[in-house]
Design a protein around this motif. Structure first.
Motif, PDB file in Angstrom:
ATOM      1  N   CYS A  27      -0.362 -11.970 -37.403  1.00 33.45           N
ATOM      2  CA  CYS A  27      -0.592 -12.462 -38.759  1.00 33.45           C
ATOM      3  C   CYS A  27       0.540 -11.944 -39.634  1.00 33.45           C
ATOM      4  O   CYS A  27       0.854 -10.748 -39.629  1.00 33.45           O
ATOM      5  N   CYS A  30      -1.013  -9.228 -42.392  1.00 35.15           N
ATOM      6  CA  CYS A  30      -1.539  -7.900 -42.073  1.00 35.15           C
ATOM      7  C   CYS A  30      -1.111  -7.414 -40.689  1.00 35.15           C
ATOM      8  O   CYS A  30      -1.372  -6.279 -40.325  1.00 35.15           O
ATOM      9  N   CYS A  46      -6.427 -15.553 -39.504  1.00 42.63           N
ATOM     10  CA  CYS A  46      -6.466 -14.147 -39.107  1.00 42.63           C
ATOM     11  C   CYS A  46      -7.894 -13.648 -39.275  1.00 42.63           C
ATOM     12  O   CYS A  46      -8.505 -13.820 -40.327  1.00 42.63           O
ATOM     13  N   CYS A  49      -7.788 -10.446 -42.199  1.00 38.47           N
ATOM     14  CA  CYS A  49      -7.543 -10.635 -43.639  1.00 38.47           C
ATOM     15  C   CYS A  49      -7.799 -12.067 -44.091  1.00 38.47           C
ATOM     16  O   CYS A  49      -7.654 -12.388 -45.248  1.00 38.47           O
ATOM     17  N   HIS A  51      -6.195 -14.662 -43.792  1.00 44.15           N
ATOM     18  CA  HIS A  51      -5.012 -15.443 -44.109  1.00 44.15           C
ATOM     19  C   HIS A  51      -4.976 -16.661 -43.177  1.00 44.15           C
ATOM     20  O   HIS A  51      -5.280 -16.556 -42.006  1.00 44.15           O
TER      21      HIS A  51
HETATM   22 ZN   LIG Z   1      -4.111 -10.926 -41.343  1.00 47.33          ZN
END
Ligand SMILES: [Zn+2]
Ligand SMILES: [Zn+2]
Length: 400
Positions: A27, A30, A46, A49, A51
């Motif tokens: 990712c 993170c 992800c 997080c 994302h």
């Molecule tokens: Zn992430």
């Protein structure tokens, strides 16, 4: 009909894994490696997080929507190259986080978790074993929707279904699978010739005191159709088992749930496959060329038939010639929800029945074990699976 003859030597190759690397696919926000497809958005997410991102569209990245009319010879994605029989299926590579040696069995998955640091490792570089394709069309139909479709399909056929199948039917046993396909563009020229009849008069003739007959007058014409043909995105299953008619009805089923919205396929990333099963491609361009030629000729026949309105009494083609000028082959994983049922027939032969749902459109098709006595009693029409040619003909030359 001519085959995929090559005027100018070796195939041209579009490199489709140039940007990829094996190992940790992280990712960007993170650094976590727990990444999976979010079916709701069609993007990678992800797990830590949240994302989300997507890999680039395959059409734009590799120029796949352009230039079909200019194709000559064979062009293919690097992920469509001929399989090398000795290619390793089990790959060993170093975890780039901790240095441990990790084994990935690409027969069933292109991902593995490092036993030492728990990072997830991905195989994204193409190996000549068919495990990594040029592109992937991610699932966008959630499993609940697929289960509904399958349950509805089976309910409609319940009356004719074998009692054992009805008892054992459990739509929760639905699996998401990425099946291997070749997606082919064809640049061809079609020449058809034959004879057609145009009716000029219809009238009644008295043949006896109380009986008359209807007669027709028709002109007979020599008919020819000569045109350029572009076939875009013909999708052909590239798994030997799925192609094999004798292994049951899976080939028809898998064909019948086409078309797929291939314009939305993206460049390959094995994270799209996390949580799903996948099957490796085990056929080459040469194995599938006869199927592509036959389906291209079907498309040409449909196109020609659309221009024959004048010949109301029909046209009989004496010669159907399709000259293939060029083809572009790209390998893809396409999303299919599958429900399978193993039946042992009365003669003891095993048979696998499938209900398949297109993982994009929800189109459903399947085979259900039939209760024959009941079917004969009611003499109902049995649905016959037609082979649907899932193609779009975009451009045509002048029709003579
Ligand atoms: Zn992430
Ligand atoms: Zn590690």
């Amino acid at each position: 009909m001519t085959g995929t003859g090559q005027a100018d030597g070796a195939p041209r190759v579009i490199r489709t894994d140039a940007e990829t690397a094996d190992g940790l696919s992280k990712c960007s926000r993170c650094g976590a490696t727990q990444i999976a497809l979010n079916i709701g958005t069609g993007m990678l997410r992800c797990s830590f997080c949240r994302h989300e991102w997507s890999t680039p569209g395959a059409n734009e990245a590799f120029g796949l929507d352009e230039g079909v009319g200019d194709l000559t010879g064979i062009t293919m994605g690097s992920g469509s190259a001929d399989l090398v029989p000795t290619a390793e299926v089990v790959l060993t590579f170093k975890c780039s986080a901790c240095g441990a040696e990790i084994v990935v069995d690409t027969a069933s998955s292109t991902q593995a978790r490092c036993h030492w640091c728990r990072n997830k490792l991905s195989v994204n570089q193409q190996v000549p074993n068919g495990a990594v394709p040029d592109m992937v069309l991610p699932f966008s139909l959630p499993k609940e929707k697929a289960v509904e479709q399958i349950a509805r399909f089976v309910r409609k056929r319940r009356f004719f279904a074998h009692p054992r199948f009805r008892e054992e039917f459990n739509p929760e046993n639905v699996l998401g699978a990425y099946l291997p396909y070749m997606v082919v563009d064809v640049n061809a020229h079609a020449s058809f010739s034959g004879q057609g009849e145009h009716q000029t008069r219809r009238y009644s003739v008295k043949v006896s005191e109380d009986r008359s007959e209807t007669r027709y007058d028709a002109d007979l014409y020599d008919v020819g159709r000569d045109f350029d043909l572009e076939v875009h995105d013909l999708a052909v299953v590239s798994s030997r088992e799925r192609l094999d008619q004798r292994s049951g009805t899976s080939n028809n089923v898998i064909n019948a749930i086409r078309p797929f919205d291939l314009e939305n396929a993206v460049t390959y990333d094995s994270n799209y496959l996390a949580g799903f099963t996948s099957e490796r491609r085990d056929t080459d361009v040469a194995d599938l060329a006869p199927i592509v030629d036959a389906q291209s000729t079907d498309v040409a026949r449909h196109v020609a038939d659309d221009t024959l309105g004048f010949y109301g009494r029909g046209v009989r083609w004496d010669d159907e010639r399709l000259t293939v000028k060029g083809q572009r082959w790209v390998s893809a994983y396409l999303p299919v929800w599958l429900y399978s049922y193993h039946q042992t027939k009365r003669d003891g032969e095993p048979m696998v029945h499938y209900v398949a749902v297109n993982g994009r459109t929800g189109a459903v098709m399947g085979s259900v074990p039939i209760n024959y006595p009941r079917l004969l009693l009611t003499s109902a029409a049995v649905e016959v699976l037609g082979i649907v040619v899932g193609t779009i003909v975009l451009a045509l030359g002048a029709l003579s």
